[in-house]
Scaffold this active site. Structure first.
Site, PDB file in Angstrom:
ATOM      1  N   ASP B  42       0.866  -1.173   0.000  1.00 31.64           N
ATOM      2  CA  ASP B  42       0.000   0.000   0.000  1.00 31.64           C
ATOM      3  C   ASP B  42       0.903   1.224   0.000  1.00 31.64           C
ATOM      4  O   ASP B  42       1.617   1.478   0.971  1.00 31.64           O
ATOM      5  CB  ASP B  42      -0.896  -0.039   1.249  1.00 31.64           C
ATOM      6  CG  ASP B  42      -1.962   1.047   1.187  1.00 31.64           C
ATOM      7  OD1 ASP B  42      -1.947   1.838   0.227  1.00 31.64           O
ATOM      8  OD2 ASP B  42      -2.793   1.092   2.107  1.00 31.64           O
ATOM      9  N   ASP B 135      -2.616   2.306  -6.366  1.00 33.98           N
ATOM     10  CA  ASP B 135      -1.538   2.362  -5.373  1.00 33.98           C
ATOM     11  C   ASP B 135      -1.555   1.198  -4.388  1.00 33.98           C
ATOM     12  O   ASP B 135      -0.920   1.259  -3.348  1.00 33.98           O
ATOM     13  CB  ASP B 135      -1.591   3.700  -4.610  1.00 33.98           C
ATOM     14  CG  ASP B 135      -2.903   3.881  -3.872  1.00 33.98           C
ATOM     15  OD1 ASP B 135      -3.835   3.096  -4.123  1.00 33.98           O
ATOM     16  OD2 ASP B 135      -3.010   4.803  -3.053  1.00 33.98           O
ATOM     17  N   GLU B 136      -2.331   0.169  -4.691  1.00 34.16           N
ATOM     18  CA  GLU B 136      -2.389  -0.977  -3.784  1.00 34.16           C
ATOM     19  C   GLU B 136      -2.340  -2.266  -4.585  1.00 34.16           C
ATOM     20  O   GLU B 136      -2.833  -2.302  -5.723  1.00 34.16           O
ATOM     21  CB  GLU B 136      -3.713  -0.977  -3.005  1.00 34.16           C
ATOM     22  CG  GLU B 136      -3.741  -0.027  -1.849  1.00 34.16           C
ATOM     23  CD  GLU B 136      -5.024  -0.196  -1.048  1.00 34.16           C
ATOM     24  OE1 GLU B 136      -5.401  -1.347  -0.751  1.00 34.16           O
ATOM     25  OE2 GLU B 136      -5.634   0.835  -0.725  1.00 34.16           O
TER      26      GLU B 136
END
Lengths: 376, 422
Positions: B42, B135-136
């Site tokens: 993350d 973004d993960e």
């Protein structure tokens, strides 16, 4: 009702009608076969309300009558009976006693009163056809029928009796197969029907019994009377087999407009060889990249395919070609289906450019138009 | 029951293995000791981190990426968060709570580029990477062939370090035996967190955490549970069946499994391409005119479809979202029978979906249009669709004139009623 029958004849008769059963839970009788004993034959009838089949088999009838029995189960039992002679005895309570050698079965039936009546065989328009010829014609187009239920009009084979010929057409909107034969068509009898896919497949099963068949149709239904011929006598079938079917109601699309009028580049191909090459090339395709690319250059045909996750294939064939270089991609299945269905050693393949259809032709007025896959 | 002899295990039925997981921790010799091979990555304040990577002078400052005027904060640096800026927060409000906030506007394309580079780096460690958002993502580290937890931790630490050294993107990692626990672990000690949950200790790990960490328990449910004294996951686990049912209804077993840290979802590995295309617009002033909203939604179709065509894709489903002034959203969607890359088939759906989504008689703050059901197979051409082909050729010409939806040289008639203010 009481008769004696040859096990193999009985089994063969049941095999003819076995596929046409209803699946509606509300009408269990549709999974039964209607058995009627008359003079020296019995008739077997099944229907799913859209389609019905009746055949007749010779038997030694001692007492006429009728009863219905679950057809799938009955066919399995008859096939397995130990002795060639089978005695069939139905009591008034619709219980049937089946005896053969040392085995005996008692099967619960349903009275014939509940069995739906098949429509009359007479239609407005009738034609006599040759069984082997119709079977070959149907095979050469049937694969192109659509299975997409939202395009139900295309879920069948279009029969057109018009302008001195019979034309059969099938299309799924991406490819179209058309075959025709010349025959006298009186103006009053001209007409067309869309025969549902299920009926087409049943018809194909039945078209090897004899020489001739008669087709009668109107705008709602069609009936086929299929001669069983002499050889069929050995299998116990007598008289004719009757197939009754609803037709797909609606207007078939104007197929003539999609058959290209002009020929651009034409090549002659060895059918088997081309089929094998396409088949091999297609081994690397996947659901996501389901196309093969055909490239023509002077005296060379190349077939390539690739899928990003797996790899690539390349096939080449020497051909006689002197036109411009061109490339076009197709769903490999669409190429292989007509190649498999045809029987001639050579086919013609016509191409124009990457967004125009490819067209297979034979000398026997067969045409298969295949829309390309856009090259990325 | 303590397993002391590894050799006894193969003959035993499967559940012995399962039991072995727990007992293995106490130092007994168990071969193939389960490892926390699922990593959840993350990125910390991703958009801001990207902007900071591009302009290091922004580091260590109260920075946020977001729209001005009536926009929202999409990402805020940890310094800004300390002042009370959170996401999503109205920019106006953020500037009130943190007047010296440095507002950076969204740089189109940059985040996607960094995201790709970030996941490409992950790909050097293991081929099994699931990008769950920009973004993960999840990584399955089993192909690394690590024999011990320490080795595995080393590899994961190495990745975290490389992401910082090569991209200047700080990330938090959670390592566990499944996706659920890994994701919770990664969010526990942000930024630059690194939390390992040894297999078998999932329930123990989750027990003291707030109920809000469980997926599906949002802010509202969390508040509701806390009001009933159910603050931590262990409070939930103490409930009996009736208690669970009363709180969560029929889905209580799923939530209970989550609370115990049980999860068997596999990684979703395929797809690199867009799964959907969407556009949204926050209005400078709330809008109550239906025709105006309809016009905006249709314009979004006109702007999105050229992108879909440029990607060589087709889409099947359109979803319209509306937002009322209280940040309350409502959505409605509908699928066509076949995927298309033309605008026209979707126009008739606009009014229908808008009426379904916009059920309350209140003005709107935002409207968005989203296309999903992306079909990217090479286009099989159709026979009885000549008009369709003509429309596609026309669309190609318009796309060229309009610079793929970026300009409005040639517009549809439905855009004519628009005021010329923009």
């Amino acid at each position: 009702m009481k008769f004696k029958i040859n096990r193999d004849h009985f089994s063969n008769g049941l095999a003819q009608v076995l596929n046409v059963v209803g699946t509606k839970a509300a009408m269990p009788i549709l999974s039964n076969v209607l058995i009627e004993a008359e003079k020296d034959q019995i008739s077997l009838t099944t229907t799913n309300l859209d389609l019905g089949i009746r055949c007749k088999i010779k038997a030694e009838v001692k007492e006429t009558g009728a009863v219905t029995l679950p057809v799938k189960r009955l066919a399995t039992i008859v096939r397995e009976l130990p002795n060639i002679d089978v005695a069939f005895d139905a009591s008034p309570g619709h219980q049937v006693k089946l005896a053969s050698g040392g085995s005996q079965f008692r099967i619960m039936g349903i009275g014939r009163e509940e069995f739906p009546q098949l429509p009359p065989t007479d239609g407005d328009k009738t034609f006599a056809l040759d069984q082997a010829e119709l079977a070959a014609m149907l095979r050469s187009v049937a694969y192109a029928q659509s299975t997409d239920e939202t395009r139900y009009i295309l879920n069948g084979v279009y029969f057109s009796f018009r302008d001195g010929k019979l034309a059969l057409v099938a299309t799924d909107g991406r490819r179209l197969a058309l075959v025709s034969k010349e025959m006298p068509v009186p103006a009053a009898s001209a007409g067309s029907i869309i025969l549902p896919a299920k009926t087409v497949s049943e018809l194909l099963h039945l078209l090897d019994k004899g020489e001739k068949l008669n087709v009668a149709f109107n705008e709602r239904r069609a009936a086929f009377q299929i001669d069983t011929g002499k050889e069929a006598n050995a299998s116990g079938l007598v008289d004719s087999i009757y197939l009754f079917s609803k037709v797909v109601e609606g207007n078939y699309p104007n197929y003539q407009q999609v058959v290209p009028k002009e020929t651009h580049q034409r090549i002659k191909l060895e059918r088997e060889l081309f089929l094998q090459c396409v088949h091999r090339a297609a081994l690397v395709t996947s659901e996501k990249s389901n196309s093969v690319r055909i490239k023509l250059s002077p005296n060379l045909l190349e077939i390539t395919a690739s899928s990003p996750d797996f790899g690539e294939s390349h096939e080449s064939m020497a051909i006689s070609y002197s036109g411009p270089e061109l490339q076009v991609a197709f769903n490999p299945q669409f190429l292989m289906d007509p190649l498999r269905a045809l029987t001639k050693d050579e086919v013609f393949f016509e191409l124009k450019d990457e967004v125009s259809p490819g067209v297979f032709k034979t000398l026997e007025s067969f045409v298969c138009v295949i829309m390309p896959v856009r090259l990325s | 029951m303590v397993l002391t002899d590894g050799a006894a295990i193969p003959a035993a039925p499967f559940f012995w293995y399962a039991a072995g997981f727990t007992f293995g921790r106490s130092g007994a010799t168990v071969w193939a000791m389960p490892l926390p091979v699922i990593a959840h990555l993350d990125a910390d304040a991703f958009f801001v981190s990207v902007e900071q990577a591009c302009d290091p002078s922004l580091r260590g400052k109260k920075v946020a990426v977001g729209g001005r005027q009536r926009g929202i904060i999409a990402s805020a640096s940890y310094e800004a968060r300390a002042c009370g800026v959170y996401t999503p927060m109205a920019t106006k409000l953020a500037l009130q709570v943190c007047p010296d906030l440095i507002l950076v506007s969204h740089t189109s394309g940059r985040y996607g580029q960094f995201s790709r580079r970030m996941f490409d780096l992950c790909g050097t460690l293991t081929p099994f990477v699931e990008r769950s958002s920009i973004d993960e993502g999840y990584l399955d580290l089993s192909p690394c062939g690590c024999g011990t937890e320490a080795e595995l931790v080393n590899r994961a630490r190495g990745l975290q370090r490389r992401l910082w050294e090569e991209l200047q993107i700080p990330v938090s990692l959670g390592l566990a035996a499944n996706k659920l626990v890994a994701a919770i672990a990664s969010k526990l000690l942000k930024p630059r967190g690194f939390v390992v949950v040894p297999p078998g200790t999932e329930a123990e790990f989750l027990a003291p955490l707030s109920v809000g960490v469980l997926p599906g328990i949002g802010k509202k449910s969390e508040a509701k549970l806390k009001a009933q004294g159910l603050t931590a996951v262990q409070d939930l686990l103490a409930l009996n069946e009736e208690g669970w049912y009363a709180l969560f209804g029929h889905s209580w077993r799923d939530i209970q499994a989550m609370a115990r840290g049980e999860d068997d979802r596999p990684l979703k590995l395929e797809h690199d391409d867009a799964k959907s295309y969407s556009q949204q617009e926050t209005f400078p002033h709330d809008v109550s005119d239906f025709a105006e909203i309809e016009r905006i939604a249709k314009r979004m179709i006109d702007e999105l479809m050229p992108k879909i065509r440029a990607d060589g894709k087709k889409v099947r489903t359109m979803t319209v979202k509306v937002r009322y002034p209280g940040m309350e959203d409502s959505v409605a969607g509908r699928s066509l029978t076949e995927a298309t890359d033309l605008e026209a088939p979707f126009y008739p759906l606009v009014e229908l979906l808008l009426r379904r989504a916009w059920a309350k008689r209140r003005p709107l703050r935002l409207v968005s249009v989203r296309f999903s059901g992306v079909d990217d197979r090479p286009a099989q051409l159709e026979m009885f669709a000549q008009t369709e082909e003509k429309k596609r050729r026309l669309a190609a010409v318009l796309d060229k004139l309009n610079d793929r939806g970026r300009k409005a040289v040639v517009q549809h008639g439905h855009q004519l009623g628009k005021t010329t203010a923009d």
